[in-house]
Scaffold this active site. Structure first.
Site, mmCIF file in Angstrom:
data_model
loop_
_atom_site.group_PDB
_atom_site.id
_atom_site.type_symbol
_atom_site.label_atom_id
_atom_site.label_comp_id
_atom_site.label_asym_id
_atom_site.label_seq_id
_atom_site.Cartn_x
_atom_site.Cartn_y
_atom_site.Cartn_z
ATOM 1 N N GLU A 165 -5.709 4.553 14.050
ATOM 2 C CA GLU A 165 -6.602 3.596 14.718
ATOM 3 C C GLU A 165 -7.277 4.137 15.970
ATOM 4 O O GLU A 165 -8.194 3.495 16.504
ATOM 5 C CB GLU A 165 -5.851 2.297 15.052
ATOM 6 C CG GLU A 165 -4.841 2.391 16.180
ATOM 7 C CD GLU A 165 -3.463 2.856 15.718
ATOM 8 O OE1 GLU A 165 -2.532 2.828 16.549
ATOM 9 O OE2 GLU A 165 -3.315 3.252 14.535
ATOM 10 N N LYS A 218 1.633 2.025 7.409
ATOM 11 C CA LYS A 218 2.007 1.216 8.565
ATOM 12 C C LYS A 218 2.945 1.968 9.493
ATOM 13 O O LYS A 218 3.551 2.976 9.131
ATOM 14 C CB LYS A 218 2.671 -0.086 8.104
ATOM 15 C CG LYS A 218 1.722 -1.050 7.411
ATOM 16 C CD LYS A 218 0.528 -1.432 8.286
ATOM 17 C CE LYS A 218 0.922 -2.288 9.479
ATOM 18 N NZ LYS A 218 -0.244 -2.629 10.330
ATOM 19 N N ASP A 250 -2.471 -6.828 15.136
ATOM 20 C CA ASP A 250 -1.855 -5.505 15.238
ATOM 21 C C ASP A 250 -1.914 -4.950 16.654
ATOM 22 O O ASP A 250 -1.095 -4.105 17.026
ATOM 23 C CB ASP A 250 -2.540 -4.512 14.294
ATOM 24 C CG ASP A 250 -2.011 -4.612 12.871
ATOM 25 O OD1 ASP A 250 -0.811 -4.883 12.712
ATOM 26 O OD2 ASP A 250 -2.792 -4.422 11.926
ATOM 27 N N TYR A 262 -1.004 4.330 10.838
ATOM 28 C CA TYR A 262 -1.349 3.312 11.834
ATOM 29 C C TYR A 262 -0.115 3.063 12.697
ATOM 30 O O TYR A 262 0.960 2.761 12.168
ATOM 31 C CB TYR A 262 -1.759 2.001 11.162
ATOM 32 C CG TYR A 262 -3.084 2.047 10.439
ATOM 33 C CD1 TYR A 262 -4.276 2.213 11.126
ATOM 34 C CD2 TYR A 262 -3.134 1.905 9.053
ATOM 35 C CE1 TYR A 262 -5.491 2.249 10.463
ATOM 36 C CE2 TYR A 262 -4.351 1.931 8.375
ATOM 37 C CZ TYR A 262 -5.525 2.113 9.089
ATOM 38 O OH TYR A 262 -6.719 2.149 8.420
ATOM 39 N N LEU A 318 -11.603 -5.829 19.474
ATOM 40 C CA LEU A 318 -10.826 -4.590 19.519
ATOM 41 C C LEU A 318 -11.210 -3.766 20.729
ATOM 42 O O LEU A 318 -12.399 -3.561 21.017
ATOM 43 C CB LEU A 318 -11.090 -3.752 18.256
ATOM 44 C CG LEU A 318 -10.455 -2.352 18.241
ATOM 45 C CD1 LEU A 318 -8.936 -2.465 18.081
ATOM 46 C CD2 LEU A 318 -11.048 -1.496 17.136
ATOM 47 N N SER A 321 -10.473 -2.462 8.446
ATOM 48 C CA SER A 321 -11.166 -3.547 9.144
ATOM 49 C C SER A 321 -12.122 -4.251 8.197
ATOM 50 O O SER A 321 -12.297 -5.476 8.259
ATOM 51 C CB SER A 321 -11.932 -2.998 10.355
ATOM 52 O OG SER A 321 -11.050 -2.485 11.327
ATOM 53 N N HIS A 376 -0.484 1.396 16.277
ATOM 54 C CA HIS A 376 -0.730 0.222 17.118
ATOM 55 C C HIS A 376 0.341 0.113 18.203
ATOM 56 O O HIS A 376 0.974 -0.926 18.394
ATOM 57 C CB HIS A 376 -0.757 -1.057 16.267
ATOM 58 C CG HIS A 376 -1.810 -1.045 15.199
ATOM 59 N ND1 HIS A 376 -3.164 -1.157 15.478
ATOM 60 C CD2 HIS A 376 -1.722 -0.924 13.846
ATOM 61 C CE1 HIS A 376 -3.852 -1.119 14.357
ATOM 62 N NE2 HIS A 376 -3.012 -0.965 13.350
ATOM 63 N N ARG A 402 0.833 -1.198 0.000
ATOM 64 C CA ARG A 402 0.000 0.000 0.000
ATOM 65 C C ARG A 402 0.872 1.254 0.000
ATOM 66 O O ARG A 402 2.068 1.212 0.269
ATOM 67 C CB ARG A 402 -0.917 0.017 1.226
ATOM 68 C CG ARG A 402 -2.018 -1.022 1.215
ATOM 69 C CD ARG A 402 -2.749 -1.100 2.559
ATOM 70 N NE ARG A 402 -1.925 -1.698 3.591
ATOM 71 C CZ ARG A 402 -2.331 -1.904 4.850
ATOM 72 N NH1 ARG A 402 -3.549 -1.532 5.212
ATOM 73 N NH2 ARG A 402 -1.534 -2.466 5.729
#
Length: 375
Positions: A118, A75, A270, A94, A240, A134, A96, A15
């Protein structure tokens, strides 16, 4: 604002942080956008697609980080990127954090402003920047799970939808949120017998109303989980808690009660995973066996379908990227409470409580970084 879009360097991450159409909206608003050469190739975008909409190409990732005031990624930064991130630089991606203490400490030391997709959360408790991925991951969990149920992949050799005269597979979905809902829809559409579990009775009522007849809803608790894992062939973990580590719903001792060749797909990887035996894998080596139970725990599942994922992500992030670029992070977050909740680390301080609690770090309330009007 000067915005940088580096090439993702995580294993098999295809991506890119923004499509050319998203970049066009930024340049149209007067912002300078630097894109690392070949950053979009994995998603189907050539360098000239970005140049046509006003972006400037840079040859290396170091160049992008050096020039940019805001980094827009997909990421979390990996170790090779830690030293590239500058003090006060805004990194929007993101993160995490709760699943990686090393990353958390690295971003604290960088003194950057870390705004996590997130944990951006609206008043109705929705996570608008997590939802599109998701949706992708939930649907992919069934696609991948069905593949790994095949015998050559070390699964038990059962066809998800069965055939006339042969029963279909049983699919257990843990979590009735976006991931679980999409997984259940896909599994049901392929003809499987589906059970979806959640701790929210209202959510179960809703799912019971909208799901097809081959989807059953069950209240999630340990006894129910222990009972159902014995006769389900594909188990999807989709729970989650925003920003926090995922709860361990399936422990190692439970594996012995499952049928040999059962497939576990942990979409919560994640955030640390909702299976005790989960550890992150990559698309290059996506699975491993423990006690004859096959685990699929790829930490960037949507990276395997980058064309779909990149467009879906840009659709969701672009309005927020524009707000940040037009107003700066402090004003943008002050005016948009959902965006403010995306702030996790600010200039060396952890401002997201679940992240601080995950590693026993000092927590600084967000309001210390924003001016409050006296009443």
């Amino acid at each position: 604002m000067i915005i940088g879009i580096p090439k993702e360097i995580k294993n098999n991450e295809n991506r890119v942080g923004m499509t050319p159409s998203g970049v066009f909206e930024l340049t149209k608003n007067g912002h300078q956008v630097y894109v690392q050469s070949t950053a979009g190739l994995g998603s189907g975008y050539a360098d000239h697609d970005y140049q046509k909409v006003g972006a400037e190409l840079l040859p290396t990732i170091e160049d992008v980080y050096q020039k940019a005031e805001m980094i827009v990624k997909v990421k979390e930064p990996i170790e090779a990127e830690y030293q590239l991130i500058k003090k006060d630089q805004l990194v929007f991606t993101y993160f995490h954090f709760a699943s990686s203490e090393i990353l958390t400490h690295a971003m604290i030391q960088s003194e950057a402003v870390c705004l996590a997709y997130e944990t951006v959360q609206t008043n109705d408790r929705k996570l608008p920047l997590l939802i599109p991925m998701s949706e992708v991951a939930g649907r992919m969990s069934i696609q991948e799970g069905a593949k790994y149920l095949e015998k050559p992949m070390e699964g038990m050799g059962i066809l998800l939808g069965g055939v006339p005269g042969v029963p279909p597979a049983n699919v257990l979905v843990l979590g009735g949120g976006v991931v679980g809902t999409e997984a259940a829809k896909m599994a049901a559409g392929m003809g499987a017998n589906v059970t979806i579990m959640d701790i929210n009775l209202e959510r179960l009522r809703y799912l019971d109303d909208v799901m097809p007849a081959n989807v059953n809803t069950i209240m999630a608790n340990e006894l129910n989980i222990r009972e159902h894992i014995q006769n389900h062939h594909l188990i999807i973990g989709g729970v989650l808690i925003p920003g926090a580590k995922a709860p361990k719903l399936i422990t190692k001792d439970m594996l012995s009660s499952m049928q040999k060749g059962t497939v576990l797909v942990d979409v919560a990887v994640d955030q640390g995973g909702c299976f005790e035996t989960t550890h992150p894998t990559t698309h290059a080596q996506p699975t491993y066996l423990i006690d004859d139970i096959l685990h699929y725990t790829v930490a960037n599942m949507p990276g395997a379908v980058p064309y779909t994922s990149t467009i879906a992500l840009t659709n969701a992030t672009l309005p927020y990227v524009l707000q940040l670029a037009n107003n700066g992070w402090q004003k943008a977050c002050d005016e948009n409470e959902a965006l403010k909740l995306g702030l996790n680390i600010i200039q060396g301080h952890v401002v997201n409580q679940p992240v601080a609690e995950a590693f026993g770090l000092p927590f600084v309330p967000l309001n210390e970084f924003f001016e409050t009007e006296e009443v």
